[in-house]
Design an enzyme around this catalytic site. Structure first.
Site, PDB file in Angstrom:
ATOM      1  N   THR B  95       0.858  -1.119   0.115  1.00 55.07           N
ATOM      2  CA  THR B  95       0.006  -0.024  -0.089  1.00 55.07           C
ATOM      3  C   THR B  95       0.919   1.302  -0.041  1.00 55.07           C
ATOM      4  O   THR B  95       1.299   1.656   1.035  1.00 55.07           O
ATOM      5  CB  THR B  95      -0.799   0.002   1.132  1.00 55.07           C
ATOM      6  OG1 THR B  95      -1.738  -1.278   1.212  1.00 55.07           O
ATOM      7  CG2 THR B  95      -1.683   1.130   1.156  1.00 55.07           C
ATOM      8  N   LYS B 171      -6.999   1.016  -3.785  1.00 55.46           N
ATOM      9  CA  LYS B 171      -6.668   0.387  -2.517  1.00 55.46           C
ATOM     10  C   LYS B 171      -6.694   1.692  -1.579  1.00 55.46           C
ATOM     11  O   LYS B 171      -7.278   1.296  -0.430  1.00 55.46           O
ATOM     12  CB  LYS B 171      -5.216  -0.133  -2.559  1.00 55.46           C
ATOM     13  CG  LYS B 171      -4.735  -0.484  -1.160  1.00 55.46           C
ATOM     14  CD  LYS B 171      -5.339  -1.432  -0.367  1.00 55.46           C
ATOM     15  CE  LYS B 171      -4.914  -1.760   0.934  1.00 55.46           C
ATOM     16  NZ  LYS B 171      -5.556  -2.666   1.795  1.00 55.46           N
TER      17      LYS B 171
END
Lengths: 296, 296, 296, 296
Positions: B95, B171
């Site tokens: 991420t 995300k």
């Protein structure tokens, strides 16, 4: 049961039909009388005033648009309070204010009448399909007597204790949750779109990851329990990720006010020493703002 | 396939195990070498540097903590870019920021290497149980070649087009949705609690009404489509209900900053003439703030 | 004094002119060389690079647009650091980030050079009229040596200690105060206008009541002191009044997001037991959010 | 003039004294009768009810704590409306809601009485020193007749047209401006303190740069005029600077929610094509949110 039904709008009409369909004897009232026609054809008696609909009822159910309409129908001239028999019950399903719910509780109690607050979750289609979820609060014996009606309206019922206005708080909180999710989705779609992601693709991710998975349920449970350690995902990582979303938003020129609010709360958590707790410790911050002492 | 795996934390370790379990030949690297032990016992080779893990790989998968770690492992000394063979692919599951993802894309492209961005949704337990959801973006042929690995990691995959950073946007947006729901729940629990509603009862309502029902999915669909008329529930009713929640909060002394934000947005909608549209027109307001032209 | 001056934009040009006018010997540099013409006509030497302007200087003053420009001129090729003599001083007046200011401090210190951060408040007209206010921070001896320049730029100087970046924090905080007042005025004008108040009349009230009166100064003093009892105006009255403003805004359909934020903070104060303190106890809430222990 | 005065709290008592000192003949009333003692000693008659104080008055001035107190004293039993002679005037100086002000206007008008809304700016010391600023609205002839009283209360008067509630809007907007400045100062002090700046030094900057300088007045004028080009300081620079303040806040762990709000508004401005306008174009954004058409 002899039932009065007050308010035949998009929600009230299918609800009343379900009560009639369950074998109850209905007397209905609506401000615009023509809307009572479908119920009349189904065998319901049509009353001239809310008082008329309440006069011989064991239970009166009301489903009105707002505080103004509910106050008029209950406390106004020819209102429910003026005619409902002693010990009969008013089941109020309208989405009204906590303050009005408390005034109605007092008015009915003073008149020797029962009052159960029972707002519902679901749109008109859900009402028609008996798929509403009912949240009910009021004196236990009264909720018990109203139960056959409450269960005839929907697919389930949560009881919220003896204080009627608690059900209104929960209904308002529920609508607040929906609006929050819509705002979050609105901002996320705007960001995704401006970053070149197809709306349909983002929707697919949402459906797959969130909509039916237990993720929200799990977090709701964590916040309800108020146990924020050990962290599954640390609050300082939450700060990192929401900050990255804001950076992406700045680069793409997409304001994300809800993300800004989250960033401030995560940063407050870090500044106050909660950086290593789970990011659901947002729940603890909300409690502290409200002056609620943590449990335990 | 010959696979390099970079980053053996809580997420990386179970992901690497699943790849090994699917029959791929792994060379793993982690900054703290001791964490590689479980994989070694499962037959993986342990590399001394990210470059070592990349040198003979067809695909390198990386799962690192943040921008700093990802940048070091890819672009730093003995980083992936320095050793990955031409035409081999780096699948980045970390991420990380959109900006870094774009720099990595450029670095790999300049080196004649492939780059697929493939972050995952799910916690370590989900990784262990092969229940992650993968969102992948990158050149079509590269995603195709990486597919056997992507499907070995989780229960499903959404493809998000040719630009790798799109997957990072999605995300980050997903984590933003989770945090938003947690903030909404945090405020709602605080309100409910101070109004005398048991946390367990409110949790029960949440589970019954929201968590597994299609309600959020339906609204997500409405916002994705951008069609706000006819209204199922009018925006001005949204303003009414969120205002009632704020009133209840004031009476019980519970600040609700997310509700305040919603009130401002609903009121903006009303002031700008959208009061009779569906309350999901929050989506239109977010677009306008971002300078996105409405479709259609 | 021999002075290098880097950056001849709207602010830099009048500042440089004032230094020349005060008898200092200037060598100037600007990325777009043509902008140096007015200074050249006033007798300044024009340098080809920042390094050229710094090579023989006792002090180099820089006034650049942003972090990017400042970093290039100081740390880039032919930048100030590469040529400034040991013990000479770089006075940085640009509005740059705290982080960059700290990197510049380190670079100059490592090179045996001095670094004073000295941003200014005021627009180009104020610069031309020597009406800037300078906020300076850095090692005491260096500030002392730079003083003749600092006082030649404006009408006054506040010294902020030995850590240069403190002056950047204060400059950014000052611009934040201006923007806050503008947002407050923007919302207030919108409310007034939609309620039928002439903009000119509201402006007249603002000028009479606020603009030149000591009201803001008094409240700034109260917050600086952090003494919130006895209350001059109780925080719960602040909650009342801002709530009334929001009600007026709702009736007139004027969203007031800053008022919403204030309401949440006042309500937090009330919920946490500060309702009877002065409404300037907003200062205490800000400290608590930041994890600052109250003095006392 | 024969004057009734209703409400002898911290503000009302010095105001009433000033009217007595200016030679007017006072009859005063206060809910807690003992507070009337000082006025009695100054020669005022003490009434038993608001009606008593109003019965023979040419003008009744009221200064009460909130909507509840004002409503009771004016519309309640033995309230002002019940006794004030036709054509006599009620001057209401209380800080009350716009909605109540409109109801009082109607009640007095229906009774053939005059109603002027005249809230004041200033604390009790200012009231004592005749330093209040009065904002008055109502029918021109009535304001004219009340003028000797209005000017005896303070140092100045702004007239706001014929609709009384306009003065309440302006009073509430003024308190909103004060609270906004306090919030901005609170956040700025927290940031400065955590970055190592002495509170006294920051206060010194505030006093020197803002408190008595025309800076706020100039921006108020710009927003009132609504002319945002050419830019003195571009909106995209405002976005830059507030973003730098937020970065500094993140590094020092200081949440700055007002700065977050400003960032969102500046970013909206940039996204909507206003990046090169003056940063005071926040005013245009506020108008657009409120659905106000820009003047042209």
């Amino acid at each position: 049961m002899k039932v009065g039904f007050i308010g035949l709008g998009n929600m009230g009409t299918p609800m009343a039909k379900n009560l009639a369909g369950a074998g109850h004897e209905l007397t209905v009232w609506n401000r615009t009388a023509s809307k009572a026609e479908p119920l009349k054809q189904q065998g319901a008696r049509v009353a001239k005033t809310p008082a008329d609909a309440a006069r011989d009822a064991e239970v009166v159910v009301s489903m009105l648009a707002d505080d103004h309409a509910a106050e008029a129908a209950v406390l106004g001239q020819d209102g429910i309070v003026s005619a409902l028999p002693r010990n009969a019950i008013h089941v109020s399903s309208s989405t009204i204010s906590v303050a009005l719910s408390e005034r109605l509780t007092k008015a009915h109690t003073d008149a020797g009448q029962g009052y159960v607050s029972a707002p519902v979750f679901g749109r008109p289609e859900a009402a028609a399909g008996k798929q509403l979820w009912v949240v009910a609060a009021g004196p236990k014996a009264q909720v018990e007597r109203a139960r056959p009606l409450l269960t005839a309206l929907g697919r389930g019922l949560t009881e919220l204790g003896e204080r009627p206005s608690a059900a209104n708080t929960v209904k308002l909180s529920g609508n607040f949750l929906i609006a929050s999710m819509m705002e979050a989705l609105s901002e996320a779609f705007a960001l995704a779109e401006k970053c070149g992601v197809e709306r349909a693709a983002f929707l697919d991710v949402f459906k797959s990851v969130f909509a039916k998975a237990p993720i929200f349920e799990n977090y709701a449970g964590a916040i309800a329990k108020g146990q924020y350690t050990p962290a599954g995902f640390a609050l300082r990582l939450g700060l990192k990720d929401v900050s990255l979303a804001l950076e992406a938003g700045r680069a793409a020129e997409v304001p994300l006010p809800l993300a800004s609010l989250l960033r401030d709360h995560f940063l407050t958590g870090v500044a106050q020493g909660r950086g290593d707790e789970d990011w659901s410790a947002l729940g603890a911050l909300a409690q502290e703002r409200a002056g609620i002492e943590p449990k335990g």
